[in-house]
Enzyme design. Structure first.
Site, mmCIF file in Angstrom:
data_model
loop_
_atom_site.group_PDB
_atom_site.id
_atom_site.type_symbol
_atom_site.label_atom_id
_atom_site.label_comp_id
_atom_site.label_asym_id
_atom_site.label_seq_id
_atom_site.Cartn_x
_atom_site.Cartn_y
_atom_site.Cartn_z
ATOM 1 C CG ASP A 123 -3.691 45.649 58.741
ATOM 2 O OD1 ASP A 123 -4.727 45.404 58.325
ATOM 3 O OD2 ASP A 123 -2.721 46.234 58.259
ATOM 4 C CG ASP B 197 -4.490 42.978 53.079
ATOM 5 O OD1 ASP B 197 -3.951 41.911 52.384
ATOM 6 O OD2 ASP B 197 -5.816 43.104 53.467
HETATM 7 C C1 XBP Z 1 -6.906 46.526 53.276
HETATM 8 C C2 XBP Z 1 -7.733 46.623 52.370
HETATM 9 C C3 XBP Z 1 -8.161 45.323 51.615
HETATM 10 C C4 XBP Z 1 -7.420 44.738 50.451
HETATM 11 C C5 XBP Z 1 -8.466 44.042 49.724
HETATM 12 O O1 XBP Z 1 -6.802 47.572 54.446
HETATM 13 O O2 XBP Z 1 -7.992 47.677 51.846
HETATM 14 O O3 XBP Z 1 -9.443 45.978 51.143
HETATM 15 O O4 XBP Z 1 -6.743 45.881 49.797
HETATM 16 O O5 XBP Z 1 -9.311 43.096 50.285
HETATM 17 P P1 XBP Z 1 -6.222 46.997 56.004
HETATM 18 P P2 XBP Z 1 -10.700 42.997 49.600
HETATM 19 O O6 XBP Z 1 -5.052 46.526 55.636
HETATM 20 O O7 XBP Z 1 -6.288 48.461 56.460
HETATM 21 O O8 XBP Z 1 -7.218 45.942 56.671
HETATM 22 O O9 XBP Z 1 -10.742 42.830 48.143
HETATM 23 O O10 XBP Z 1 -11.116 41.381 50.206
HETATM 24 O O11 XBP Z 1 -11.792 43.869 50.183
HETATM 25 MG MG MG Z 2 -3.126 47.490 56.472
#
Ligand code: XBP
Ligand code: MG
Length: 254
Positions: free
Chosen positions: A10, A12
């Site tokens: 993953d 973020d």
């Molecule tokens: C990550 C997210 C993303 C970011 C924003 O979730 O929820 O939406 O916060 O990205 P994960 P965008 O780590 O579970 O993938 O604004 O580009 O959608």
């Molecule tokens: Mg995440």
């Protein structure tokens, strides 16, 4: 026994702590620039993180916190425009070097590559954000380290749906039993586990109190030789940081 062939990450919260000082700040800049009176403080943003995907998160905010806000006729197009501006701000922040990789991430990626392990990414975030993070932290060639990148709207249902992991497994032409996933949130864990993947969780401030019962290991971070991890759930033996031998040991466990 099935051999471990790939690590799927993953982005973020897992590769880097991007939410509080990256995405959140970028959203607020885009709101201000558009003349909106929307503002997402650190605590509120934690609640909004329940919904993955930036566009989906903004709509959730309107539904839950601003039901009286007068919506433009084409709300979808409005949100898409706002989100494009947010992506600009976010990638700019990363290009300025605002967000480093989490402890042990680069070390593990290097060790995995040295051993011929295949690497992939399964994330909800926009593809441009993945490129910006990898290039700002690993250099121009960073993106090429990952053989498959599943990101953003490439699948219609975002995490906690398993679709993005299904997509990446298909790209890799591997079975879930041949891979190990790395996540930081309950939504991410659900997504990976529903796709049949054994999953390691490294928590962060926003996710530390979530339910990670289905993870094979829960750590505060991957750790390094001079920066041991803390094990929050699971067994690691005597190891003090996450390396490929621990990855193989966990993968082999029944
Ligand atoms: C990550 C997210 C993303 C970011 C924003 O979730 O929820 O939406 O916060 O990205 P994960 P965008 O780590 O579970 O993938 O604004 O580009 O959608
Ligand atoms: Mg995440």
């Amino acid at each position: 026994m099935t051999e471990l062939c790939a690590l799927i990450f993953d982005v973020d919260g897992t590769l880097a702590d991007t939410e509080r000082d990256g995405h959140r700040v970028a959203f607020n800049r885009a709101f201000k620039e558009a003349g909106l009176d929307w503002d997402w403080p650190v605590e509120l943003y934690g609640k909004l993180l329940k919904v993955t995907g930036g566009k989906e998160r903004m709509l959730f905010y309107l539904d839950q916190y601003r039901p009286d806000w007068q919506r433009p006729a084409d709300i979808k197009a409005f949100i898409a425009g706002l989100h494009a501006a947010k992506t600009q701000h976010y990638t700019q922040l990363l290009a300025e070097g605002a967000i480093p990789l989490r402890p042990g991430v680069k070390r593990l990626l290097l060790e995995a590559r040295e051993q011929g392990m295949r690497l992939a990414i399964a994330t909800t975030t926009t593809p441009a954000n993945v490129t910006a993070l990898l290039e700002s932290t690993l250099g121009q060639e960073g993106l090429g380290w990952f053989e498959a990148i599943g990101a953003g709207d490439i699948v219609p249902a975002k995490k906690p749906a398993p679709d993005i992991y299904h997509y990446v497994l298909q790209q890799l032409r591997l079975h879930p039993a041949q891979c190990l996933a790395f996540e930081d949130s309950d939504n991410g864990l659900k997504s990976a586990v529903q796709a049949g993947l054994k999953t390691v969780v490294t928590v962060n401030d926003y996710t530390q109190n979530q339910d990670f019962t289905d993870a094979i290991l829960v750590l505060d971070h991957l750790g390094n030789g001079d920066q041991p991890f803390t094990v929050l759930a699971g067994q690691v033996g005597w190891t003090t940081y996450f390396d490929m031998s621990l990855a193989r040991g966990l993968h082999a466990k029944k």
